[in-house]
Design a protein around this motif. Structure first.
Motif, PDB file in Angstrom:
ATOM      1  N   ASP A  38      51.331  38.324  42.152  1.00 14.29           N
ATOM      2  CA  ASP A  38      50.038  38.698  42.707  1.00 14.29           C
ATOM      3  C   ASP A  38      48.954  37.663  42.378  1.00 14.29           C
ATOM      4  OD1 ASP A  38      48.673  40.718  44.266  1.00 14.29           O
ATOM      5  OD2 ASP A  38      47.580  41.240  42.430  1.00 14.29           O
ATOM      6  N   ALA A  39      49.307  36.629  41.634  1.00 13.23           N
ATOM      7  CA  ALA A  39      48.318  35.639  41.185  1.00 13.23           C
ATOM      8  C   ALA A  39      47.868  34.740  42.327  1.00 13.23           C
ATOM      9  CB  ALA A  39      48.914  34.787  40.070  1.00 13.23           C
ATOM     10  N   PRO A  40      46.631  34.230  42.232  1.00 10.53           N
ATOM     11  CA  PRO A  40      46.178  33.250  43.216  1.00 10.53           C
ATOM     12  C   PRO A  40      47.000  31.964  43.066  1.00 10.53           C
ATOM     13  CG  PRO A  40      44.560  33.482  41.454  1.00 10.53           C
ATOM     14  CD  PRO A  40      45.620  34.516  41.220  1.00 10.53           C
ATOM     15  N   ASP A  41      47.119  31.216  44.137  1.00 14.69           N
ATOM     16  CA  ASP A  41      47.961  30.008  44.140  1.00 14.69           C
ATOM     17  C   ASP A  41      47.747  29.080  42.943  1.00 14.69           C
ATOM     18  OD1 ASP A  41      49.441  30.709  46.361  1.00 14.69           O
ATOM     19  OD2 ASP A  41      48.200  29.585  47.762  1.00 14.69           O
ATOM     20  N   PRO A  42      46.508  28.792  42.537  1.00 15.28           N
ATOM     21  CA  PRO A  42      46.343  27.858  41.418  1.00 15.28           C
ATOM     22  C   PRO A  42      46.923  28.352  40.091  1.00 15.28           C
ATOM     23  CG  PRO A  42      44.278  28.107  42.618  1.00 15.28           C
ATOM     24  CD  PRO A  42      45.231  29.148  43.142  1.00 15.28           C
ATOM     25  N   GLU A  43      47.162  29.651  39.960  1.00 15.18           N
ATOM     26  CA  GLU A  43      47.679  30.213  38.707  1.00 15.18           C
ATOM     27  C   GLU A  43      49.147  30.619  38.773  1.00 15.18           C
ATOM     28  OE1 GLU A  43      45.339  33.439  37.214  1.00 15.18           O
ATOM     29  OE2 GLU A  43      43.496  32.271  37.232  1.00 15.18           O
ATOM     30  N   ARG A  44      49.734  30.533  39.926  1.00 15.86           N
ATOM     31  CA  ARG A  44      51.106  31.056  40.066  1.00 15.86           C
ATOM     32  C   ARG A  44      52.103  30.396  39.121  1.00 15.86           C
ATOM     33  NH1 ARG A  44      52.241  34.445  44.154  1.00 15.86           N
ATOM     34  NH2 ARG A  44      54.390  33.751  44.314  1.00 15.86           N
ATOM     35  N   GLU A  45      52.029  29.092  38.981  1.00 17.28           N
ATOM     36  CA  GLU A  45      52.980  28.403  38.107  1.00 17.28           C
ATOM     37  C   GLU A  45      52.739  28.731  36.629  1.00 17.28           C
ATOM     38  OE1 GLU A  45      55.844  26.496  39.053  1.00 17.28           O
ATOM     39  OE2 GLU A  45      55.277  27.745  40.759  1.00 17.28           O
ATOM     40  N   LEU A  46      51.509  29.024  36.266  1.00 21.21           N
ATOM     41  CA  LEU A  46      51.203  29.469  34.908  1.00 21.21           C
ATOM     42  C   LEU A  46      51.960  30.759  34.601  1.00 21.21           C
ATOM     43  CD1 LEU A  46      49.398  29.528  32.256  1.00 21.21           C
ATOM     44  CD2 LEU A  46      47.864  30.956  33.624  1.00 21.21           C
ATOM     45  N   TRP A  47      51.805  31.739  35.469  1.00 24.38           N
ATOM     46  CA  TRP A  47      52.450  33.035  35.248  1.00 24.38           C
ATOM     47  C   TRP A  47      53.967  32.923  35.357  1.00 24.38           C
ATOM     48  CZ3 TRP A  47      49.713  36.518  32.914  1.00 24.38           C
ATOM     49  CH2 TRP A  47      48.320  36.432  33.007  1.00 24.38           C
TER      50      TRP A  47
END
Length: 123
Positions: A38-47
């Motif tokens: 559900d994360a925004p694109d800029p945070e997806r790889e973080l999660w």
């Protein structure tokens, strides 16, 4: 874990930390994966990286040292771009450091060792 679970980042971090502290890394992975999806694109790889850390710990606990090492190394690499400006109070630098140590020690880590990991910086 319900398929439609979409915790806010703070709630996901708190629940994942609770589960890690209770030695339930696979369940922590599921929570982090729900935030990732559900994360925004800029945070997806973080999660995604955080979820992989939890799966790497799961592999360590199950005695799959080679799989643990590979996942832990991959997750640390995935988290690197977030080290300079970590969002949501996530201790990215500490997680990378601890994850790299876990990967390096994977061959000698007994499966029954409780693995402690802090997701956020201590106050």
């Amino acid at each position: 874990m319900p398929d439609d679970l979409t915790p806010a980042p703070a709630d996901g971090l708190a629940e994942a930390q609770r589960l890690l502290d209770a030695d339930r890394p696979f369940h922590a992975h599921e929570v982090l994966e729900a935030v990732w999806k559900d994360a925004p694109d800029p945070e997806r790889e973080l999660w995604r990286g955080l979820a992989q850390v939890a799966v790497g710990i799961t592999h360590l606990r199950r005695g799959n040292r080679r799989g643990a090492r590979a996942l832990l190394e991959r997750s640390a690499d995935r988290l690197e771009p977030y080290a300079a400006a970590p969002p949501h109070g996530i201790d990215v630098i500490g997680i990378i450091r601890d994850t790299r140590v876990l990967a390096a020690e994977a061959d000698s880590t007994p499966p029954d060792r409780l693995i402690e990991l802090r997701l956020t910086a201590r106050p």
